[in-house]
Design a protein around this motif. Structure first.
Motif, PDB file in Angstrom:
ATOM      1  N   PRO A 312     -38.784  26.854  38.458  1.00 35.45           N
ATOM      2  CA  PRO A 312     -39.190  25.936  39.531  1.00 35.45           C
ATOM      3  C   PRO A 312     -38.085  25.785  40.566  1.00 35.45           C
ATOM      4  N   PRO A 313     -38.430  25.741  41.841  1.00 34.08           N
ATOM      5  CA  PRO A 313     -37.412  25.624  42.894  1.00 34.08           C
ATOM      6  C   PRO A 313     -36.822  24.216  42.918  1.00 34.08           C
ATOM      7  N   PRO A 314     -35.621  24.077  43.452  1.00 31.02           N
ATOM      8  CA  PRO A 314     -35.034  22.736  43.595  1.00 31.02           C
ATOM      9  C   PRO A 314     -35.889  21.862  44.503  1.00 31.02           C
ATOM     10  N   SER A 315     -35.854  20.570  44.252  1.00 29.67           N
ATOM     11  CA  SER A 315     -36.634  19.633  45.065  1.00 29.67           C
ATOM     12  C   SER A 315     -35.931  19.296  46.373  1.00 29.67           C
ATOM     13  N   CYS A 438     -34.319  15.586  36.508  1.00 30.42           N
ATOM     14  CA  CYS A 438     -34.506  15.895  37.927  1.00 30.42           C
ATOM     15  C   CYS A 438     -35.465  14.891  38.551  1.00 30.42           C
ATOM     16  N   ALA A 439     -35.301  13.636  38.189  1.00 33.88           N
ATOM     17  CA  ALA A 439     -36.183  12.579  38.682  1.00 33.88           C
ATOM     18  C   ALA A 439     -35.841  12.231  40.125  1.00 33.88           C
ATOM     19  N   SER A 440     -36.738  11.516  40.767  1.00 37.08           N
ATOM     20  CA  SER A 440     -36.511  11.137  42.166  1.00 37.08           C
ATOM     21  C   SER A 440     -35.539   9.971  42.301  1.00 37.08           C
ATOM     22  N   SER A 441     -35.328   9.220  41.202  1.00 36.09           N
ATOM     23  CA  SER A 441     -34.391   8.095  41.259  1.00 36.09           C
ATOM     24  C   SER A 441     -33.815   7.840  39.872  1.00 36.09           C
ATOM     25  N   THR A 457     -30.807  12.581  38.627  1.00 38.01           N
ATOM     26  CA  THR A 457     -31.475  13.035  39.855  1.00 38.01           C
ATOM     27  C   THR A 457     -30.940  14.387  40.312  1.00 38.01           C
ATOM     28  N   GLN A 458     -30.820  15.318  39.372  1.00 36.82           N
ATOM     29  CA  GLN A 458     -30.374  16.655  39.740  1.00 36.82           C
ATOM     30  C   GLN A 458     -31.362  17.295  40.710  1.00 36.82           C
ATOM     31  N   PRO A 459     -30.882  18.161  41.599  1.00 39.80           N
ATOM     32  CA  PRO A 459     -31.800  18.812  42.543  1.00 39.80           C
ATOM     33  C   PRO A 459     -32.833  19.693  41.859  1.00 39.80           C
ATOM     34  N   GLY A 460     -32.500  20.227  40.698  1.00 45.50           N
ATOM     35  CA  GLY A 460     -33.413  21.125  39.999  1.00 45.50           C
ATOM     36  C   GLY A 460     -32.787  21.624  38.718  1.00 45.50           C
TER      37      GLY A 460
END
Length: 690
Positions: A312-315, A438-441, A457-460
């Motif tokens: 999956p790509p980084p968010s 890799c959560a949003s918060s 909150t890692q980017p990916g």
């Protein structure tokens, strides 16, 4: 005398070591059923008395690997060897080819229920002897229990141009499905043997095994008629707790009778079974056993690649600053102190006999240092956070609860078990990992229960962590048991492109005086001497990215093999000679897969898979433990702390290595191979370089 005894030259008390040739001859029927004599004839007459196969029984355990070693002699037939961990290691040898290339019959049953399933499941891991000719025992009987008929079985054709119908594909797929499910167990029925000395097939050196994994009755008169018996047939059974289903593999030979058998499994004086014919070109396999081995490896690799998932790509931008994790104030304190400290280890998921809590407690104790500058800034998890199905639910017991008393933040890269898929519970790869790392918060999820630990909150699943004094590039090496992949047809190329892009960015920063240490972290080890082999395709991807960007890491961290290993790799880049430690830190608590010693106790018994002369195993440890890393503007130091080791004082590192960031060479290291696990012979004088 059975074939195994013939292979060993056995006699009372005879314990001579067998070489690979005699070992191969002794397994199954490499020089027996696969020959025309006894089993190749059309009309073999009734045999005389039968004594049955020797030491019939079942081995219960977890299959952890499989391979087809190339025979040393063209007359030795290839066998599929399965390594089963049952508390101690067992080698299971399965016939996959006959002398005339069309002798073996097989059937794979995906939904199978043994007659005594509940009692079989109650058996402990290990070897269990079973009496032959006992209808009330655990023994299998193809005929009397109506397990399989000859008409239900498929002839094994070996056709180099059409491998889809080959037995080794079907059996290898079956075995791999059991290996991939860490909760599944295998039941190998057959004749048990003891191989004195070192096995030529396995790094872990099993000295016990089981063969005759096929029908053991109905043999016409000949050199196997004495093995006829009832309730002593061999087979592979597997149970999958995640689905509650059983599967089975049944094998036989064309010349064996399924009818007209008396009470001892001896065929009557009737014409032998009709011979099946396959209208295919006669293969070249027997003229080239190495070619068979190479094609098996190729097919197995293609199968493995087919189980991989797209990454999956980084968010968002895949570069993460440490201030996002611990706050700007803490980062400023690290800069003022002139050093950063952090933890690293992998394979922590809680198992049946987990030491996970011991490892976490020891890491938490590192926060009791009187100097705040020595407190770890974070814990970088090297993958395999959660094992088995139901990962959404398992995060409470395997991650949040065990880490509830760890004071620091925890970042992670995924391991193969984090990305594995299970129908019904985990149909989407990495879903639970992404939700928790890799959560949003940063919030305390409901699954954490009373543990006050927040999501990260890692980017990916791949990213760069920018910290004072050190940069860490974390990579996702995908979900295969072995090897690892960071790019490929299914995986995609975005992660490798990310790696090249970031290495070029770092090269530019270094050109302007930024000499921060560079660490690459990936779950599957590029080099490994035991537990799991090294991942050479993945290493080739990393090496090509390094050479394309013109900058190399100062350290490579991995896990996956459940032990501790430290290698030093000599590497030439842009005219500069570097020494790069490659460290495997997989002793986080889930379980152990130890390296073994040679019989002379001078070095590790296992070869370094894929190593070159520029790589040497400097240290290893067959126990649990973790890494404590300290980085300044001048050095990167790695201390390995062993857990539950009576030979070393608590808090004192068992192994250390220091890299000079100016010269990119090892400045200091603990003497090579001087600290084996308690009970192993000491000292070791030689470094593995073979």
């Amino acid at each position: 005398m059975n074939e195994h005894e013939q292979g060993q030259g056995a006699g009372p008390g005879d314990q001579q070591q067998v070489d690979q040739h005699s070992f191969e001859q002794s397994h199954g029927h490499g020089g027996g059923h696969s020959h025309g004599q006894g089993h190749g004839g059309e009309g073999g007459g009734g045999g005389g008395g039968a004594s049955g196969v020797k030491d019939y029984g079942v081995v219960v355990g977890r299959p952890v690997d499989q391979k087809v070693p190339p025979p040393k002699n063209p007359r030795d037939q290839p066998h599929l060897h399965i390594l089963i961990d049952a508390g101690q290691k067992y080698d299971v040898a399965v016939n996959i080819l006959s002398q005339d290339n069309s002798e073996v019959l097989y059937r794979v049953v995906s939904h199978f229920t043994p007659a005594r399933a509940t009692e079989l499941l109650a058996l402990s891991f290990g070897a269990h002897p079973i009496g032959s000719n006992d209808p009330n025992g655990f023994g299998l009987d193809f005929v009397r229990q109506n397990l399989v008929t000859r008409d239900q079985m498929t002839l094994l054709p070996i056709d180099p141009d059409n491998m889809e119908n080959d037995l080794h594909n079907s059996v290898a797929d079956f075995v791999q499905s059991v290996i991939n499910d860490t909760r599944a167990r295998m039941f190998a029925f057959g004749s048990q043997f003891h191989n004195p000395g070192r096995s030529p097939f396995w790094d872990v050196t099993p000295d016990l095994g089981i063969h005759e994994i096929h029908m053991n009755q109905g043999n016409p008169q000949g050199n196997h008629s004495n093995e006829n018996g009832t309730y002593q047939d061999g087979a592979l059974l597997a149970f999958f707790p995640s689905t509650g289903l059983w599967s089975a593999v049944f094998l036989a030979f064309q010349s064996q009778h399924f009818t007209n058998l008396n009470a001892s499994g001896i065929p009557g004086p009737t014409r032998g079974p009709s011979r099946l014919v396959v209208n295919r070109p006669r293969p070249l396999t027997m003229a080239s056993p190495a070619d068979f081995h190479a094609r098996f490896d190729s097919r197995q690799m293609n199968h493995i690649k087919g189980t991989l998932h797209p990454i999956p790509p980084p968010s968002r931008t895949p570069v993460m600053d440490l201030s996002e994790v611990i706050g700007a104030h803490e980062v400023s304190l690290i800069k003022s102190a002139g050093q950063i400290v952090f933890h690293a280890v992998g394979d922590t998921g809680k198992g049946a006999h987990s030491a996970q809590s011991d490892v976490i407690d020891a890491m938490a104790a590192d926060f009791d240092q009187p100097n705040p500058a020595d407190h770890p800034a974070f814990f970088f998890h090297l993958g395999d956070v959660i094992y088995g199905p139901g990962k959404d639910v398992q995060y409470r017991d395997e991650f949040y609860s065990p880490n509830s008393h760890y004071p620091g933040r925890i970042l992670a890269i995924p391991g193969n078990h984090d990305g594995e898929v299970f129908d019904g519970t985990d149909p989407v790869p990495l879903k639970a990992f992404l939700a928790n790392f890799c959560a949003s918060s940063q919030t305390v999820p409901s699954i954490a229960g009373s543990a006050m630990r927040e999501t990260e909150t890692q980017p990916g699943v791949y990213f760069v962590l920018e910290s004072p004094f050190v940069r860490i590039i974390g990579l996702d090496s995908n979900s295969a048991e072995n090897p690892g992949f960071i790019s490929g047809e299914t995986v995609g190329t975005a992660q490798r492109e990310f790696l090249v892009e970031q290495l070029k960015r770092i090269s530019g920063l270094r050109a302007h005086g930024d000499q921060s240490a560079l660490v690459i972290a990936v779950h599957h080890p590029p080099y490994s001497g035991g537990g799991h082999s090294g991942s050479q395709e993945m290493l080739a991807d990393i090496d090509s990215a390094i050479r394309e960007a013109g900058v190399a890491p100062d350290l490579v961290l991995s896990a996956h093999a459940h032990n501790y290993q430290r290698f030093t790799r000599k590497f030439m880049l842009n005219g500069t000679s570097m020494e790069i430690p490659f460290i495997v830190a997989g002793g986080g608590g889930h379980g152990l897969t130890p390296l073994k010693l040679r019989s002379d106790a001078q070095s590790s018994a296992t070869s370094v898979i894929g190593q070159s002369g520029d790589v040497s195993l400097r240290q290893y440890f067959n126990g649990y433990g973790y890494l404590n890393l300290t980085v300044t503007s001048r050095i990167l130091n790695v201390d390995f702390h062993a857990i539950n080791n009576d030979d070393h004082a608590p808090g004192e590192p068992l192994d250390s290595v220091t890299i000079d960031l100016q010269t990119h060479r090892v400045k200091h290291e603990t003497s090579p191979l001087t600290h084996p696990l308690s009970g192993e012979p000491q000292p070791h004088h030689s470094v593995l370089a073979e």
